[in-house]
Design an enzyme around this catalytic site. Sequence first.
Site, PDB file in Angstrom:
ATOM      1  CB  CYS A  60      34.121  60.315  -5.631  1.00 56.24           C
ATOM      2  SG  CYS A  60      32.501  60.894  -5.250  1.00 56.24           S
TER       3      CYS A  60
ATOM      4  CG  ASP B 173      43.204  50.996  14.005  1.00 51.41           C
ATOM      5  OD1 ASP B 173      43.288  50.987  12.761  1.00 51.41           O
ATOM      6  OD2 ASP B 173      42.120  50.873  14.604  1.00 51.41           O
ATOM      7  CG  ASP B 174      43.453  53.783  10.100  1.00 53.02           C
ATOM      8  OD1 ASP B 174      42.597  54.631  10.331  1.00 53.02           O
ATOM      9  OD2 ASP B 174      43.171  52.610   9.798  1.00 53.02           O
TER      10      ASP B 174
ATOM     11  CB  CYS C 216      43.352  65.015   2.303  1.00 57.07           C
ATOM     12  SG  CYS C 216      42.695  63.968   3.612  1.00 57.07           S
TER      13      CYS C 216
ATOM     14  CB  CYS D  98      40.237  66.757  10.861  1.00 54.35           C
ATOM     15  SG  CYS D  98      41.433  65.703  10.021  1.00 54.35           S
TER      16      CYS D  98
HETATM   17  S1  SF4 Z   1      40.166  68.056   7.347  1.00 57.60           S
HETATM   18 FE1  SF4 Z   1      41.269  66.117   7.726  1.00 57.60          FE
HETATM   19  S2  SF4 Z   1      40.189  64.535   6.540  1.00 57.60           S
HETATM   20 FE2  SF4 Z   1      39.509  66.552   5.797  1.00 57.60          FE
HETATM   21  S3  SF4 Z   1      40.834  66.999   4.043  1.00 57.60           S
HETATM   22 FE3  SF4 Z   1      41.809  67.939   5.835  1.00 57.60          FE
HETATM   23  S4  SF4 Z   1      43.196  66.354   6.647  1.00 57.60           S
HETATM   24 FE4  SF4 Z   1      41.787  65.364   5.214  1.00 57.60          FE
END
Ligand code: SF4
Length: 496
Positions: free
Chosen positions: A9, A368-369, A256, A459
């Site tokens: 969102c 690319d990202d 993030c 991640c």
């Molecule tokens: S796990 Fe990865 S995509 Fe999710 S908030 Fe953390 S950095 Fe962002």
Amino acid sequence: MLENLKESCGVFGAQDFDYRSVFPYVYWGLRGQNHRGHQSHGFLTFDGNFHIHKDLSLVPRIKRGAIQEWIMKLPGHVGLGHVRYTTSGGTDGESLVKSTAPILEHEGKTTIALSFNGNIVNVPEIIRKIREKSPNFQFDFDAQLISRKILSGLAERRDLALSVKSCMKEMEGAFSVAGITQEGELFAFKDQCGIRPLCCGLSEDRKILTVCSETVGLDVNGFEFDFELNPGELVVASEDGFAREQLVDCGRRALCAFEFAYFSRPDSMLGNKFVYEVREEFGRNLAREYPDTVRNSDIIISMPETGNDAAFGLHELTGKRWERASRRHRYVTERAFILLPKERYTTIDRKINIIDHKISGKNVAVVDDSIVRGDTTRVVVKKLRKMGAKKVYLLITFPRIMGPCFYGVDMATYGELIGSRYETEEIAEIVGADAVKYQSIDGLVKATGLSRNELCLGCITGKYPTPMAQRLADEMKERFENGYEEKGRIYEVAIH
Ligand code: SF4
């Protein structure tokens, strides 16, 4: 990245202290942030009563006549907006509209409205607590949990700050929230780690206060950026302006990191830097980290739009030609999910046009990202090979994604992530490239201007900023490595 990875969102809120209509600001604020969620949109205003309108579709697709109509039907000096892409819950039209914020919730004689960006991790625990007081509570989407907690706090104590504070303390996850009380106060707050962005701005005469996910929501309205909300901070508007209150201090921030590489608009400001400047530095880092690959390339191309700024940075540092031979078809917005399965691999051709004679006979470095599932990357490489590329090197700004996201990005399982199943060399082989080169985590962190301890890198490092997410990640990983089938977000199983 062309995989249509979704975040849930974008939010917007505005209050005019001179009691003029805020609907136009909300409309433009959402339009500027439509990239954060393009499945549905919602508007809500307050003039003593709440007025609400929600629908499917992109904001720019709302017809001019409908906007004129909604200006009349949505009066008020306080307003909220929301754009959404669902990452959980029902996907039929009715469910999508229902789960789109702003939501309007009541308890007894108390009402609040909310817009929300993020994802709650300890959903079952929160539902259990809510049902101790309201056994018939029916859970459909995360925003309800926040509104319920605030409503019950308000019903008990009539104190917004205390209600929000208990929300921050009891809920784990990412939540950036804008809301309106029944007294017509605009308020906004962030979770304890500040995982999703949320900023505050003012009109030039300081008569209109706005909160929005990204600074572009301010720019499009001609407002000035004032500050990014701190994790655990509450902002409440009043007649004279607004007040900031630090309710909870978790000791760290965890913005993030993927916002920098993919989600946020390049002209938004995150952590005191424009996102495009950070991406340019990503490109320079790739040049520094992989000089041989760059030297062996004849040209650089980028995957629009998110690869463009990094390609520029790489080009600027090395002098290597950035051939602008890959362009997005401007008015093609179809997404993979509306195509038939057998058509899926043609999506790339519909979205991106690559000029073949610029590629033919060349060693091509593609900027690319990210690579998430790898499907579309494979299609891009295949396409470049067909065009006669001699070598295809993939230079990827976001480090290898090896774990799921619990904070609102639709990467739910280890199994779906190519980076969790294979080593980098294997990934190159699977997608058909001569090499895949990821930017280092240290390089990414440095480019953002923040420290490791101020970013979520869950991640890509396996180290999540909140305890339950860490525990779930560890459990899911163990199950995955032991060959159990993953059924999606295990923390969302059996909660209804
Ligand atoms: S796990 Fe990865 S995509 Fe999710 S908030 Fe953390 S950095 Fe962002």
